[in-house]
Design a protein around this motif. Structure first.
Motif, mmCIF file in Angstrom:
data_model
loop_
_atom_site.group_PDB
_atom_site.id
_atom_site.type_symbol
_atom_site.label_atom_id
_atom_site.label_comp_id
_atom_site.label_asym_id
_atom_site.label_seq_id
_atom_site.Cartn_x
_atom_site.Cartn_y
_atom_site.Cartn_z
ATOM 1 N N GLY A 1 0.896 -1.261 0.015
ATOM 2 C CA GLY A 1 0.005 -0.186 -0.056
ATOM 3 C C GLY A 1 0.785 1.204 0.032
ATOM 4 N N TRP A 2 2.210 1.215 -0.384
ATOM 5 C CA TRP A 2 3.129 2.335 -0.325
ATOM 6 C C TRP A 2 3.391 2.743 1.117
ATOM 7 N N TYR A 3 3.010 2.119 2.069
ATOM 8 C CA TYR A 3 3.487 2.432 3.422
ATOM 9 C C TYR A 3 4.033 1.316 4.142
ATOM 10 N N GLY A 4 3.697 0.002 3.746
ATOM 11 C CA GLY A 4 4.238 -1.113 4.393
ATOM 12 C C GLY A 4 4.928 -2.097 3.624
ATOM 13 N N GLY A 5 5.190 -3.277 4.112
ATOM 14 C CA GLY A 5 5.906 -4.172 3.246
ATOM 15 C C GLY A 5 7.377 -4.409 3.484
ATOM 16 N N ASP A 6 8.022 -5.453 2.689
ATOM 17 C CA ASP A 6 9.476 -5.482 2.838
ATOM 18 C C ASP A 6 9.877 -6.524 1.984
ATOM 19 N N LYS A 7 11.367 -6.155 1.431
ATOM 20 C CA LYS A 7 12.002 -7.003 0.647
ATOM 21 C C LYS A 7 12.154 -8.227 0.797
ATOM 22 N N GLY A 8 11.912 -8.927 2.080
ATOM 23 C CA GLY A 8 12.131 -10.083 2.462
ATOM 24 C C GLY A 8 10.752 -10.890 2.773
ATOM 25 N N ALA A 9 9.534 -10.369 2.582
ATOM 26 C CA ALA A 9 8.413 -11.119 2.987
ATOM 27 C C ALA A 9 8.341 -12.487 1.922
ATOM 28 N N ARG A 10 7.469 -13.265 2.219
ATOM 29 C CA ARG A 10 7.143 -14.481 1.666
ATOM 30 C C ARG A 10 7.135 -14.652 0.163
ATOM 31 N N ARG A 11 6.380 -13.605 -0.255
ATOM 32 C CA ARG A 11 6.087 -13.516 -1.846
ATOM 33 C C ARG A 11 7.415 -13.043 -2.512
ATOM 34 N N GLU A 12 8.271 -12.311 -1.631
ATOM 35 C CA GLU A 12 9.620 -11.687 -2.635
ATOM 36 C C GLU A 12 10.362 -12.707 -2.490
#
Length: 546
Positions: free
Chosen positions: A73-84
């Motif tokens: 959402g342009w405000y959360g998340g991370d390069k090391g999440a499961r999807r990535e």
């Protein structure tokens, strides 16, 4: 001022950015280098590299690279999440050097309207993604990557940013400090997954388009407002059960691509929810995504049709298909050519590009479907039925198609045409096979028919084009062939020659042009035959230019 990095595990406007540990077996075949600085010393956001196991930048040929952009959402998340992690390991094992990036995030809360988040972060989040591409190019030699072959993939907010990365203008060198300014941020292929692509429409749906400033901001951040025919090809993925971003957002992007003749493929994932990776429940998207990147970042040789002529891909009856749309619009049903054979990216190939351009200029589309080595069998004909039905009933193509058969495509298209003479405007052939006994021979062909050799021989007249010409003659389908007189693979006398003799005896109209001294080869004259092109354009209903 130092930009902040925020990692959130929460329900987001574009999905759930969950951070999870991937089993060791899943990453054992790749080498991961974590937390590499790419935005300068004052920035906390980093990237993670995924290298193919054993990749040696000094010894190996340069590999293509892919930037992975996380959602949130342009405000959360991370390069090391499961999807990535799933995407990075999948593509690294397929031979790509991947960079999963963190980028500047908006200071926002879960319940803030998406327009508020956008105001706080745009376009700095996109600029970070563009910087990542330039960074990869700046280190191409030491990383062992080809700077001319870089793609991008992302889900949710990352899907939006990957699409923008593909179609946004190059950042201005005068817009402040720009890292790695000697390099471009343009990419060569993008895979946007369940992103928002028309932010104006989304703002209107949510009653957020209350002033012109917001509308202009949403328009500036909308991929559909930036798209041009020269942008890189897109593989657009979206699930039917996405409760956060309606699938129509991806359909809008696909329609925008279609309207301007931009190359794309839209793949709707049945039952797919928001934030799926490349292995959502009940599906395995890894072959689809790797094949897409292979096609555009790993091309070998120059045999493929130029990219600007290869527009839309889709599936029909479970088989890969394509349609190339003419840029010139016209009223009513669009005339078209059914081409055969289609084998992945090999056929139609670059040799057909000259004639294809003329067909498109005349307002004629070209389509085909990969039926494998069907040799004109009933199973293959059913796939052509599905292709015709889909393109006519759902895509507005004319009920009668011109057929263009090259080599073994003669078996495929002639047998379909004989079953459906009312759907055929004309048949053109470049050394087409018309005789199963001649090529590939009954011993090789019988498997495609689900028979033994002797069984196929007993019913050969029901499946051999040279024996099935009567329905075409009765329907007055015109035919044109060009064929070499020293062809040893598909001999003239028992293929085009025999078709011409029998068709004329049946009262049909056929012209056979003999290429003197030519065999089954890539002689330019086969593919630059103006008579063949003029014949197809006139008979298929294109605009004839005299």
């Amino acid at each position: 001022m130092k930009r902040r990095s925020l990692v959130v595990v929460a329900s987001l406007v574009f999905g759930i950015a969950g951070i999870a540990v991937t089993p060791a077996a899943e990453v054992s075949e790749v080498r991961i280098e974590k937390d590499v600085a790419y935005l300068g010393a004052d920035r906390s956001e980093k990237l993670d590299f995924y290298f193919p196991q054993g990749h040696d930048p000094k010894a190996d040929k340069p590999k293509p690279a892919i930037v992975i952009i996380h959602g949130g959402g342009w405000y959360g998340g991370d390069k090391g999440a499961r999807r990535e992690i799933n995407i990075g390991t999948t593509l690294a094992k397929a031979g790509y050097v991947c960079a999963s990036i963190n980028y500047e995030l908006a200071e926002a809360a879960k319940d803030d309207p998406f327009t508020t988040r956008l105001e706080r972060i745009w376009p700095r989040n996109l600029e970070d993604c563009q910087t990542a591409v330039r960074y990869l190019r700046s280190r191409a030699g030491e990383l062992g990557i080809d700077p001319k072959r870089i793609g991008a993939i992302g889900g949710s907010a990352g899907g939006h940013l990957s699409a923008m990365l593909g179609c946004a203008d190059e950042p201005s060198k005068d817009g402040g400090v720009r890292l790695y300014p000697e390099h471009t941020s343009r990419v060569q292929a993008v895979v946007p997954m369940y992103g928002v692509h028309d932010l104006v429409a989304l703002a209107q749906e949510r009653d957020l388009a209350g002033n012109s400033k917001i509308v202009e901001l949403c328009r500036a951040a909308s991929p559909i407002a930036r798209l041009t025919p020269d942008d890189p090809p897109m593989l657009i993925l979206h699930g039917t059960k996405d409760a956060l971003v309606d699938v129509k957002q991806s359909e809008i992007l696909a329609e925008a691509c279609r309207a301007i003749g931009h190359e794309f493929e839209l793949r709707i994932v049945e039952g797919g929810k928001h934030s799926f990776h490349l292995q959502p429940p009940g599906h395995d998207l890894r072959p689809l995504v790797t094949a897409f990147f292979d096609r555009h970042l790993n091309k070998k040789g120059s045999g493929a049709i130029p990219r600007e002529l290869r527009k839309e891909r889709f599936e029909v009856a479970g088989r890969p298909a394509f349609v190339i749309w003419p840029k010139k619009k016209r009223e009513g049903a669009i005339p078209w050519i059914m081409y055969g054979p289609t084998f992945s990216e090999r056929l139609p190939g670059g040799a057909e590009a000259w004639m294809l351009r003329q067909f498109l200029d005349a307002g004629i589309a070209m389509a085909g479907v990969d039926v494998g080595e069907s040799y004109g069998s009933p199973k293959g004909r059913k796939v052509y039925n599905a292709l015709h039905r889909y393109l006519v009933e759902e895509r507005g193509l004319a009920s009668k198609a011109g057929l263009l058969a090259r080599s073994r495509g003669g078996l495929m298209l002639y047998n379909w045409a004989t079953d459906n003479p009312e759907k055929v405007a004309c048949i053109a052939g470049v050394y087409p096979v018309g005789n199963l006994e001649s090529y590939p021979g009954l011993k090789r062909a019988c498997g495609a028919y689900g028979m033994k050799e002797e069984e196929l021989k007993e019913v050969l007249s029901q499946h051999n084009p040279v024996d099935r010409l009567k329905p075409l003659a009765e329907a007055e389908v015109p035919i044109y062939h060009i064929h070499g007189n020293v062809d040893k693979v598909v001999p003239l006398d028992v293929n085009s020659g025999l078709i011409a003799k029998r068709y004329q005896e049946l009262g049909g109209i056929m012209r056979l042009k003999i290429a003197e001294g030519q065999g089954h080869n890539m002689w330019t004259g086969f593919f630059t035959d103006q008579d063949l092109v003029d014949f197809v354009i006139e008979k298929a209903g294109g605009e004839v230019k005299r």
